[in-house]
Design a protein around this motif. Structure first.
Motif, mmCIF file in Angstrom:
data_model
loop_
_atom_site.group_PDB
_atom_site.id
_atom_site.type_symbol
_atom_site.label_atom_id
_atom_site.label_comp_id
_atom_site.label_asym_id
_atom_site.label_seq_id
_atom_site.Cartn_x
_atom_site.Cartn_y
_atom_site.Cartn_z
ATOM 1 N N ARG A 36 9.591 -7.121 9.837
ATOM 2 C CA ARG A 36 8.507 -7.374 8.875
ATOM 3 C C ARG A 36 9.162 -7.845 7.584
ATOM 4 N N GLY B 155 8.892 -8.789 3.431
ATOM 5 C CA GLY B 155 8.237 -8.760 2.124
ATOM 6 C C GLY B 155 8.810 -9.868 1.246
ATOM 7 N N ARG C 98 2.433 -8.947 9.188
ATOM 8 C CA ARG C 98 3.854 -8.573 9.138
ATOM 9 C C ARG C 98 4.539 -9.147 7.906
ATOM 10 N N LEU D 273 7.804 -1.988 -1.099
ATOM 11 C CA LEU D 273 7.783 -2.732 0.169
ATOM 12 C C LEU D 273 8.722 -2.081 1.187
ATOM 13 N N PHE E 224 8.818 -2.736 5.344
ATOM 14 C CA PHE E 224 9.307 -4.112 5.436
ATOM 15 C C PHE E 224 10.835 -4.069 5.491
ATOM 16 N N ILE F 161 13.463 -8.047 2.653
ATOM 17 C CA ILE F 161 12.694 -8.352 1.445
ATOM 18 C C ILE F 161 13.383 -9.477 0.681
#
Ligand SMILES: Nc1nc2c(ncn2[C@@H]2O[C@H](COP(=O)(O)OP(=O)(O)OP(=O)(O)O)[C@@H](O)[C@H]2O)c(=O)[nH]1
Ligand SMILES: [Mg+2]
Length: 322
Positions: free
Chosen positions: A80, A82, A112, A138, A143, A146
């Motif tokens: 996932r 961010g 996601r 996040l 996540f 990032i």
């Protein structure tokens, strides 16, 4: 008390990955103030799993497009992602954030991916610390990767890019004959240099220039990481897998080698420094809001001087709030 209860339930919802809670807590962090601090303190303690990648470079060098491409690849790896884009809101590239949104729009509705832009205008020195709070939020929300995109203009923004685990500096061909990264003081902060827009014929020269500059400036910082130069094209989709590999190599370097440890220490120190600066600024703002003109009156009548007055003020405001 009710603020504290609200905060901890908000943190719990962030930890459960609820995106509206994430958005809400980031907004509260942006507003600042003492109410949100317990929640952010809790967030900080729970964070620390994500890989944070700072992407910087001069305006228009292709950062957002690149982040979009990298995001696609990270998602394919099951991560996932961010994304925090610092809105420069400056004469350099005003309005770019809307463009950023459009360019990343194929991901805008993917649960996601979480994209957030943060404004720098009006921020009184608190931008760096709010950005890092957002990164942690996040992180806690799950996540794994990032991205923090900042325009490499202005000290705070350069520092933010550096406060990541992996810092990428993007240079593009055709933005002038001098190396923009060098002009902007970005040459030294990169773990990975990207020369973007390699579908253009003048990209090779930018790569050569960059490699030469890196050789000249080989000031060893004691780390064993050999800075990599990767040419990419977001249009022709070249170099992107190589870049992902370089990012993964650097991630492993920071996480698993003793030479990578000072990086974590530097980030922690930057964090503490920025948070302390911000608390101090807020206290002075509170003080000046209360000030009835007696101090400034003394100054105007030359009965005191700004140096002794500021020193006394600093001491009082610091001790008072301990
Ligand atoms: N030819 C070519 N153009 C590109 C490539 N990547 C981005 N561009 C173009 O370069 C321009 C700037 O791209 P952005 O991704 O917005 O650059 P940025 O660095 O995020 O820009 P700011 O956020 O405004 O600083 C856009 O017109 C893109 O279409 C590429 O690989 N090749
Ligand atoms: Mg951008």
């Amino acid at each position: 008390v009710s603020a504290r209860i609200l905060s901890s339930s908000l943190v719990a919802r962030v930890q459960a990955g609820q995106l509206h809670a994430v958005a809400r807590l980031i907004s509260r962090a942006e507003q600042g103030g003492p109410e949100v601090r317990p929640a952010l303190a809790e967030i900080y303690r729970r964070a620390g799993r994500a890989h944070v990648i700072g992407i910087t470079g001069v305006p228009g060098s292709g950062k957002s497009t690149l982040v979009g491409k990298l995001t696609g690849r990270m998602l394919a790896c099951g991560r996932r992602v961010g994304i925090i884009a610092i809105d420069p809101s400056s004469p350099y590239s005003g309005g770019a954030i809307l463009g950023d949104r459009i360019r990343m729009s194929e991901m805008a509705h993917d649960p996601r991916v979480f994209i957030r832009s943060m404004a720098t205008h009006g921020a009184t020195g608190g931008m760096a610390h709010t950005t890092l709070d957002a990164v942690d939020i996040l992180d806690v929300a799950g996540f794994e990767t990032i991205f923090v995109e900042t325009v490499g203009v202005g000290q705070d923004e350069v520092h933010i890019a550096k406060a990541a685990h992996t810092t990428i500096v993007v240079s593009a061909p055709g933005l002038g004959d001098e190396l923009q990264a060098m002009k902007a003081g970005l040459l030294e902060i990169a773990d990975i240099h990207v020369v973007s827009k390699c579908d253009r014929s003048d990209a090779n020269r930018t790569i050569t220039d960059l490699e030469q500059m890196l050789m000249l400036g080989m000031a060893s910082d004691g780390s064993n990481w050999a800075v990599e130069v990767v040419g990419t094209s977001s249009v022709a989709e070249t170099g992107l897998d190589e870049l992902v590999e370089a990012i993964e190599r650097h991630r492993a370097y920071v996480a698993r080698t003793p030479q990578g440890q000072p990086r974590g220490q530097a980030i922690a120190e930057f964090r503490l420094r920025k948070t302390a600066e911000n608390l101090l600024l807020q206290r002075f703002a509170d003080y000046f809001a209360r000030e009835d003109g007696s101090s400034t009156g003394k100054l105007m009548r030359r009965e005191s001087d700004p140096y002794s007055m500021a020193a006394a003020l600093l001491e009082r405001e610091t001790l008072q709030n301990q």
